[in-house]
Structure formats: structure tokens, C-alpha cells
Design a protein around this motif. Structure first.
Motif, PDB file in Angstrom:
ATOM      1  N   VAL A  75      -2.001   3.882  11.990  1.00 25.93           N
ATOM      2  CA  VAL A  75      -1.366   2.569  12.167  1.00 25.93           C
ATOM      3  C   VAL A  75      -2.337   1.466  11.756  1.00 25.93           C
ATOM      4  O   VAL A  75      -1.957   0.507  11.067  1.00 25.93           O
ATOM      5  N   ASN A  76      -3.590   1.596  12.140  1.00 26.20           N
ATOM      6  CA  ASN A  76      -4.588   0.584  11.769  1.00 26.20           C
ATOM      7  C   ASN A  76      -4.819   0.532  10.262  1.00 26.20           C
ATOM      8  O   ASN A  76      -5.263  -0.490   9.740  1.00 26.20           O
ATOM      9  N   ARG A  77      -4.525   1.627   9.568  1.00 26.43           N
ATOM     10  CA  ARG A  77      -4.658   1.662   8.098  1.00 26.43           C
ATOM     11  C   ARG A  77      -3.392   1.180   7.390  1.00 26.43           C
ATOM     12  O   ARG A  77      -3.317   1.197   6.175  1.00 26.43           O
ATOM     13  N   GLY A  78      -2.366   0.815   8.158  1.00 25.46           N
ATOM     14  CA  GLY A  78      -1.189   0.186   7.569  1.00 25.46           C
ATOM     15  C   GLY A  78      -0.068   1.116   7.131  1.00 25.46           C
ATOM     16  O   GLY A  78       0.734   0.736   6.283  1.00 25.46           O
ATOM     17  N   VAL A  79       0.038   2.308   7.713  1.00 28.06           N
ATOM     18  CA  VAL A  79       1.139   3.193   7.312  1.00 28.06           C
ATOM     19  C   VAL A  79       2.472   2.564   7.709  1.00 28.06           C
ATOM     20  O   VAL A  79       2.566   1.823   8.689  1.00 28.06           O
ATOM     21  N   ALA A  80       3.502   2.873   6.936  1.00 28.88           N
ATOM     22  CA  ALA A  80       4.850   2.388   7.235  1.00 28.88           C
ATOM     23  C   ALA A  80       5.661   3.437   7.989  1.00 28.88           C
ATOM     24  O   ALA A  80       6.545   3.103   8.769  1.00 28.88           O
ATOM     25  N   VAL A  81       5.360   4.719   7.736  1.00 27.16           N
ATOM     26  CA  VAL A  81       6.088   5.825   8.352  1.00 27.16           C
ATOM     27  C   VAL A  81       5.082   6.848   8.856  1.00 27.16           C
ATOM     28  O   VAL A  81       4.135   7.188   8.146  1.00 27.16           O
TER      29      VAL A  81
END
Length: 193
Positions: A75-81
Motif C-alpha cells: 500500500v505504501n508503494r502505491g498499489v491499486a489492487v
């Protein structure tokens, strides 16, 4: 621990980062899931559900504490799914519940395998039964024109399952160790992942 074999022909040109082979025993499941999800389908093997999808593997170790930290890191790395193809008993691993709910609050779509316990009691499993997580079961084709698809016998069936998708005899990239070495082929596989 589980990983993905980036050398499989279905993934060699995939939009995949973070994959590092740990050997066939650790790679076969992740390789199958990644291929089904995002193989670019360049006339080798299969075409994924979203050909060329941007995929990133976050090694997790499959323990409650390590998987919970991995969800937060993703999540901190910006995943969308988030694709969560693992399970814990529903009342356990509260840290994973917290990590997943935090991901959902940040707009991440959380998708989880319902589990493969259909023939062993259908126990609710985390993260599939957690709020706002899309839980996916498996269907299989049957030879009945009035009801061509039914829930696969292995697929977990309980109040937490949101949707079903083909999950029986699905052609997928496969990795195995043979006497000739590592073989990268395709197999018909079953599962809710």
C-alpha cells in the motif's frame, strides 16, 4: 515462502517487477496466478485476464506477521489492487485485518481467494471474509445445458464469498523440477486463487 518464476515463457515479457525465483516448489503457485492475471499473451501459452497488467510481487513469507507487513508495504508503494491468494482462520491474524482495512481506506481494491476447503467444511477464512474484501470462489463447467457452470467441489462456500470465477481445469503456466531440470510448461490447475 512463495515467489514467481520470471523466466516462464508466459511471464518473460510480462509487466512484472519484484519476481525472483526461489525454485519450482516455491514458484509454481505464484507463477500460475501471475500468468492468469497478466500474461501479455505474445503467442506463448496463455493470455492473461488483463494482458500486460502491471504486476509487482511483494514477498511475504505467508506468516501472519510477515504478510501483514507486506500488505502495508504494498500500500505504501502505491498499489491499486491487492491479490491475496492465501488464507488464515477467520478469527486469527488481527494485524492482517488492520492492514487490509487500512489499504481499503486508502482506495486499494482488496481481492482474496475464498479458499479451497469446500470438501472439508467451508470454514470462513481471512482475508476473504473481512469487510470490503472481494472474496472469490471457483466454478467449474459441467455437461448440463440448463446449468452450464456450478460451484467447484473444492471451492469454499460460505457467507463471505462475493463472486465466483472459472477455477477448475484452468490452463496456467506451471513450473516443476524434473530429472531433466526445471521445466516451464502449462497445466490444468484448480483453485480459488
Amino acid at each position: 515462502e512463495e515467489s514467481v518464476d520470471p523466466l516462464h515463457p508466459d511471464l518473460a515479457n510480462a509487466n512484472l517487477t519484484g519476481a525472483k525465483s526461489l525454485g519450482p516448489t516455491a514458484d509454481w503457485h505464484g507463477t500460475a496466478v501471475a500468468g492468469i492475471a497478466g500474461s501479455p499473451g505474445e503467442n506463448l501459452g496463455i493470455r492473461g485476464v488483463w494482458p500486460g497488467a502491471r504486476m509487482r510481487l511483494f514477498a511475504s513469507g505467508l506468516k501472519c506477521s510477515t504478510v501483514s507487513k507486506t500488505v502495508t508495504r504494498a500500500v505504501n508503494r502505491g498499489v491499486a489492487v491487492l491479490n491475496m491468494s492465501y488464507t488464515f482462520p477467520a478469527g486469527s491474524c488481527f494485524t492482517h485485518f488492520v492492514a487490509t482495512q487500512n489499504a481499503i481506506r486508502k482506495g486499494v481494491v482488496a481481492v482474496a481467494a475464498a479458499g479451497n476447503s469446500g470438501d472439508r467444511g467451508n470454514a470462513p477464512m481471512r482475508p476473504a471474509v473481512d469487510p470490503h474484501v472481494i472474496s472469490v470462489g471457483a466454478i467449474q463447467n459441467v455437461d448440463d445445458p440448463l446449468n452450464p457452470s456450478v460451484v467447484a467441489p473444492f471451492s469454499t462456500r460460505n457467507f463471505g464469498v462475493d463472486i465466483v470465477a472459472p477455477g477448475a481445469d484452468v490452463l496456467a503456466p506451471f513450473v516443476e523440477q524434473t530429472s531433466a531440470g526445471v521445466e516451464r510448461t502449462w497445466e490444468l490447475l484448480n483453485g480459488t486463487s
